[in-house]
Design an enzyme around this catalytic site. Sequence first.
Site, mmCIF file in Angstrom:
data_model
loop_
_atom_site.group_PDB
_atom_site.id
_atom_site.type_symbol
_atom_site.label_atom_id
_atom_site.label_comp_id
_atom_site.label_asym_id
_atom_site.label_seq_id
_atom_site.Cartn_x
_atom_site.Cartn_y
_atom_site.Cartn_z
ATOM 1 N N ASP A 33 5.424 0.210 6.453
ATOM 2 C CA ASP A 33 5.452 -0.481 5.052
ATOM 3 C C ASP A 33 5.079 -2.038 5.184
ATOM 4 O OD1 ASP A 33 5.430 -2.074 1.758
ATOM 5 O OD2 ASP A 33 6.560 -0.156 0.945
ATOM 6 N N ASP A 34 3.963 -2.467 4.633
ATOM 7 C CA ASP A 34 3.986 -3.972 4.582
ATOM 8 C C ASP A 34 4.482 -4.340 6.394
ATOM 9 O OD1 ASP A 34 4.253 -4.325 1.990
ATOM 10 O OD2 ASP A 34 5.543 -5.230 1.812
ATOM 11 N N CYS A 72 0.141 -0.513 -1.556
ATOM 12 C CA CYS A 72 0.979 -0.085 -1.662
ATOM 13 C C CYS A 72 0.243 1.477 -2.298
ATOM 14 C CB CYS A 72 2.662 0.050 -2.192
ATOM 15 S SG CYS A 72 3.093 -1.361 -1.094
ATOM 16 N N HIS A 126 5.033 6.249 -4.453
ATOM 17 C CA HIS A 126 4.254 5.358 -5.257
ATOM 18 C C HIS A 126 3.498 6.085 -6.167
ATOM 19 C CE1 HIS A 126 3.981 0.712 -5.636
ATOM 20 N NE2 HIS A 126 3.927 0.980 -6.723
ATOM 21 N N ASP A 270 1.038 1.166 5.335
ATOM 22 C CA ASP A 270 0.349 1.418 4.401
ATOM 23 C C ASP A 270 -0.531 0.245 4.694
ATOM 24 O OD1 ASP A 270 1.764 -0.727 3.756
ATOM 25 O OD2 ASP A 270 2.830 0.330 1.865
ATOM 26 N N ASN A 271 -0.617 -0.902 4.559
ATOM 27 C CA ASN A 271 -1.344 -2.137 4.215
ATOM 28 C C ASN A 271 -1.092 -2.847 5.575
ATOM 29 O OD1 ASN A 271 0.363 -2.161 1.440
ATOM 30 N ND2 ASN A 271 1.068 -3.689 2.996
#
Length: 494
Positions: A33-34, A72, A126, A270-271
């Site tokens: 994540d991130d 997200c 999420h 995710d990004n």
Amino acid sequence: MKRTLPLLAALLLVPLAVLHAAARPNVIVILSDDLGYADLGCFGSKAIKTPHLDRMAAEGLKLTSFYAQPVCGPSRAALMTGCFPMRVAEPGNRKNQHNVLHPREVTMAEMLKDAGYSTACIGKWHLGARTPDGWNHATMPNAQGFDYFYGTPLYNGLTPAVGGNAFRSQILRNTEVAVKEVQDWDHITQDYTREALDFIRAHRAKPFFLYLAHNMPHIPLGASENFKGKSAGGPFGDAVEGIDWSCGEIVKALKELGLDERTLIVFTSDNGPWIETTDGMKPGGKPFIPREHSGNAEPLRGYKMVTWDGGFRVPCVVRWPGNIPAGSVSDELTSTLDLLPTFAALADTKPPADRKLDGLDLGAFLRAPSGKSPRADFLFYSYTHLQAVRDARWKLVLPRPEYPRWTGFSGRFFGDGVSALELYDLKSDPGETRNLADTHPDEVARLMALVESARADLGDYDRVGAGQRFFDDGPKRRDITAWKQPAKKDSKTK
């Protein structure tokens, strides 16, 4: 000859379903994540040590033009459905900033479960809808194809420190609350790793699908005693090195269980990194995320929530011994969209046939990554606003104001306006620094045709696309008129 006859007879008695199951790989998707494009050793980091992921890349395939989504919820919706988030249906025909999967959407977990796989979601979901009493369970993992769920319904927090905001995340085990309020995140990666290993060991006898979606390294950061304060990359590096350890534990378990060559692992993010040193990156604004609490997208431009490549292009490592050539590297265009149809083919099943998907089967490409990817182009949406398109070489960036209201929370960054069409050669200029629109009008015109096709199919901030899915009665995207308002130019507009 006498010794082989009993063996031959025994093989003839093995049910075809068992032999069929043995031929299909286990599938593990590990989603950080991130995590930024340059936050792994094998993708160029000098400060963050990731020996296990570096080894996975050396034993498999490193994808250097792999795309997710800019934030997200949309990223998880694209991964789970094989569709651009604009296509995916949501309850009430809405289009939320963070997608809520309609119960009639079909996830990769549902597809693989129907094909006989055991399925588990461990980590951040999420994609669910809140209710006054908690969560709408029809939108949660157990109703979306996962036999088992352990993790957070949403993100782990919104500030660098847990105490910086009143929000406290829950942890659920299936539909029950396992932890009412998480007060620190130092052991979350260890907890998820334990759950993942327990699932693998318990389901080793038949094909399984494990979706391990780490909360780290999203703020607030956490790292166990073995990693806290140890990384040259600061608290962010501590968290990433904990994830690297987790990947090593999973590969070690697969080898011990004799599952290594029967298991496909995809590791990605995710990004891009959440780099927001001041609120909205406003000069002189209130300090927000300390730089050592977020990642690095170099040499790419941008970061999480924006449609420059630093927000979308993420590291990706794919490992499947005996099937993917070791030491492979490819800059071919690929995406999280492509995982669902790829897994369908590997599991000898079919993607949902009653709806359009945007993903493409990468199976042949993964086995021969020196060849061409089936993906020819990719779209860059910020929430509901189409802002760019790319093909194998060129990226066309569309005009936009600094604060487009139709992008919601993701459109708040200062100075991100684009006044006219911009064209970038991503092969020679991955940082999107040299605008070539004036010297390549033919490429601009060709890519604008893709833009208009996308707007007709998937829609834009001011229109509903013919290919968007709506399963409920009532208006489609009922508040669409609110997104037609002109953007203001003052710093208060968000």
